[in-house]
Design a protein around this motif. Structure first.
Motif, PDB file in Angstrom:
ATOM      1  N   SER A 138      36.177  83.734  33.764  1.00  0.00           N
ATOM      2  CA  SER A 138      36.003  83.205  32.409  1.00  0.00           C
ATOM      3  C   SER A 138      37.187  83.570  31.523  1.00  0.00           C
ATOM      4  CB  SER A 138      34.715  83.739  31.784  1.00  0.00           C
ATOM      5  OG  SER A 138      33.587  83.349  32.533  1.00  0.00           O
ATOM      6  N   ASN A 191      28.554  78.263  40.566  1.00  0.00           N
ATOM      7  CA  ASN A 191      28.523  77.311  39.444  1.00  0.00           C
ATOM      8  C   ASN A 191      29.559  77.668  38.378  1.00  0.00           C
ATOM      9  OD1 ASN A 191      26.439  75.919  40.677  1.00  0.00           O
ATOM     10  ND2 ASN A 191      24.825  76.989  39.542  1.00  0.00           N
ATOM     11  N   ARG A 192      29.703  78.962  38.110  1.00  0.00           N
ATOM     12  CA  ARG A 192      30.677  79.386  37.100  1.00  0.00           C
ATOM     13  C   ARG A 192      32.093  79.066  37.558  1.00  0.00           C
ATOM     14  NH1 ARG A 192      30.947  85.563  34.968  1.00  0.00           N
ATOM     15  NH2 ARG A 192      28.977  84.914  34.008  1.00  0.00           N
ATOM     16  N   ARG A 194      33.149  76.909  39.864  1.00  0.00           N
ATOM     17  CA  ARG A 194      33.387  75.470  39.969  1.00  0.00           C
ATOM     18  C   ARG A 194      33.591  74.850  38.584  1.00  0.00           C
ATOM     19  NH1 ARG A 194      28.968  73.942  42.215  1.00  0.00           N
ATOM     20  NH2 ARG A 194      29.623  73.528  44.360  1.00  0.00           N
ATOM     21  N   THR A 195      32.733  75.183  37.639  1.00  0.00           N
ATOM     22  CA  THR A 195      32.805  74.591  36.302  1.00  0.00           C
ATOM     23  C   THR A 195      34.115  74.941  35.601  1.00  0.00           C
ATOM     24  OG1 THR A 195      30.395  74.663  36.074  1.00  0.00           O
ATOM     25  CG2 THR A 195      31.686  74.463  34.052  1.00  0.00           C
ATOM     26  N   ILE A 196      34.501  76.217  35.656  1.00  0.00           N
ATOM     27  CA  ILE A 196      35.713  76.649  34.967  1.00  0.00           C
ATOM     28  C   ILE A 196      36.957  76.051  35.621  1.00  0.00           C
ATOM     29  CG2 ILE A 196      37.170  78.662  34.464  1.00  0.00           C
ATOM     30  CD1 ILE A 196      34.592  80.259  34.037  1.00  0.00           C
ATOM     31  N   GLU A 198      37.196  73.265  37.418  1.00  0.00           N
ATOM     32  CA  GLU A 198      37.261  71.828  37.149  1.00  0.00           C
ATOM     33  C   GLU A 198      37.763  71.556  35.742  1.00  0.00           C
ATOM     34  OE1 GLU A 198      33.849  69.932  40.130  1.00  0.00           O
ATOM     35  OE2 GLU A 198      33.345  70.402  38.042  1.00  0.00           O
ATOM     36  N   ARG A 199      37.331  72.351  34.802  1.00  0.00           N
ATOM     37  CA  ARG A 199      37.779  72.175  33.413  1.00  0.00           C
ATOM     38  C   ARG A 199      39.271  72.463  33.282  1.00  0.00           C
ATOM     39  NH1 ARG A 199      35.023  76.375  30.056  1.00  0.00           N
ATOM     40  NH2 ARG A 199      36.760  77.652  30.782  1.00  0.00           N
ATOM     41  N   GLU A 202      41.421  69.830  35.050  1.00  0.00           N
ATOM     42  CA  GLU A 202      41.455  68.595  34.266  1.00  0.00           C
ATOM     43  C   GLU A 202      42.451  68.726  33.125  1.00  0.00           C
ATOM     44  OE1 GLU A 202      40.989  64.938  32.577  1.00  0.00           O
ATOM     45  OE2 GLU A 202      40.497  65.645  34.594  1.00  0.00           O
ATOM     46  N   GLU A 236      36.768  62.678  34.552  1.00  0.00           N
ATOM     47  CA  GLU A 236      37.420  63.977  34.604  1.00  0.00           C
ATOM     48  C   GLU A 236      37.499  64.480  36.040  1.00  0.00           C
ATOM     49  OE1 GLU A 236      35.265  66.536  32.017  1.00  0.00           O
ATOM     50  OE2 GLU A 236      36.068  65.619  30.179  1.00  0.00           O
ATOM     51  N   LYS A 238      36.862  66.286  39.329  1.00  0.00           N
ATOM     52  CA  LYS A 238      35.713  66.861  40.005  1.00  0.00           C
ATOM     53  C   LYS A 238      36.097  67.144  41.454  1.00  0.00           C
ATOM     54  CE  LYS A 238      32.833  66.498  36.540  1.00  0.00           C
ATOM     55  NZ  LYS A 238      32.313  67.714  35.840  1.00  0.00           N
TER      56      LYS A 238
END
Length: 284
Positions: A138, A191-192, A194-196, A198-199, A202, A236, A238
């Motif tokens: 994070s 999940n954390r 992957r989400t971070i 990908e953001r 992008e 975006e 993925k």
């Protein structure tokens, strides 16, 4: 005056080839040409098969302090040793009990000056494991994404004749996260991460699309292409839509100083690296 005439009876008679002899010569010539063509075709086929065959190496990559060496020592020696940031590549053989096969692991340092050394091992790579510290991603997501972007760029830049190594993103140190009633610590870590990522990826893709150089790839790469972040969709970035291939995710953890308990029929209990062992068994 001397007589230079030659007796007709002593003159050599011209050799006359029979039709059968001429045909045999032609057949030998055709056979030689066909043999040469066959040898060339076999050589090309062998070279192509050799170039498309995956190697036996598993590359461990990721930022410094992500936990790569701890994972390697646990897999190879069944004991997690205290480690520090390394400036040299480590290698070890990892035995897989279930399949009775062995994989060669290569641990590449994550220091920015030498992290690109993973490319030296790509020709022999069967898989590439990108290790991420799920407890700190994070805060340093941009730096982690930059490192991963370099790897994805290298994978998508491989020639068509070379098989692309499998890519697995390891959300490590998931034991530092607290699970909930709806999700385990491993699921939260995956999940954390992957989400971070990908953001952040992008952001890098959008930055390049707007004509701004992408940090970490060099000016030439930044000006000519997105650098390995192409997706099949129009939205975006993925991982599920990445054109470079399938990307796997698992959550792992190790306990420093503890002896790892190998999963066998006599010892069915699992540890924090069990998901990785299962993935490696399928890979082998």
């Amino acid at each position: 005056m001397e007589d230079y005439s030659v007796d007709a009876s002593k003159r050599p008679e011209p050799e006359v080839l029979s039709p059968a002899s001429a045909l045999n010569s032609q057949l030998l010539l055709v056979a030689a040409v066909l043999l040469a063509v066959l040898l060339v075709a076999v050589s090309v086929l062998l070279v192509r098969r050799k170039s498309t065959k995956r190697g036996d190496a598993v590359i461990l990559a990721g930022c410094s302090d992500a936990g790569k060496t701890a994972i390697l020592t646990t897999l190879a020696y069944q004991q997690t040793l205290s480690t520090h940031a390394s400036m040299q590549t480590n290698a070890a053989l990892v035995a897989l009990p279930s399949s009775r096969k062995t994989l060669r692991f290569v641990d590449v340092p994550g220091h920015p000056r030498i992290r690109d050394q993973f490319q030296e091992h790509l020709p022999q790579a069967k898989a590439l494991l990108f290790v991420v510290d799920a407890s700190t991603v994070s805060r340093n997501g941009a730096a982690v994404a930059e490192h991963l972007h370099m790897i994805m760029h290298a994978l998508t830049s491989l020639p068509p004749s070379r098989s692309t190594p499998s890519l697995l993103i390891v959300a490590h140190k998931c034991d530092l996260l607290k699970g909930t009633a709806n999700a385990s610590a491993e699921q939260l870590a995956v999940n954390r991460v992957r989400t971070i990522l990908e953001r952040e990826l992008e952001k890098r893709r959008s930055t390049h699309a707007n004509g701004v150089a992408v940090e970490g790839l060099g000016a030439e790469d930044a000006e000519t292409e997105i650098g390995g972040l192409e997706c099949t969709g129009n939205g975006e970035f993925k991982f599920a839509e990445w054109e470079g291939g399938e990307v796997g995710f698992i959550g792992t953890s190790v306990s420093i100083g503890k002896v790892a308990q190998a999963v066998t029929e006599k010892r069915p209990e699992k540890d924090g690296l069990s998901p990785l062992r299962e993935w490696l068994e399928e890979l082998a």
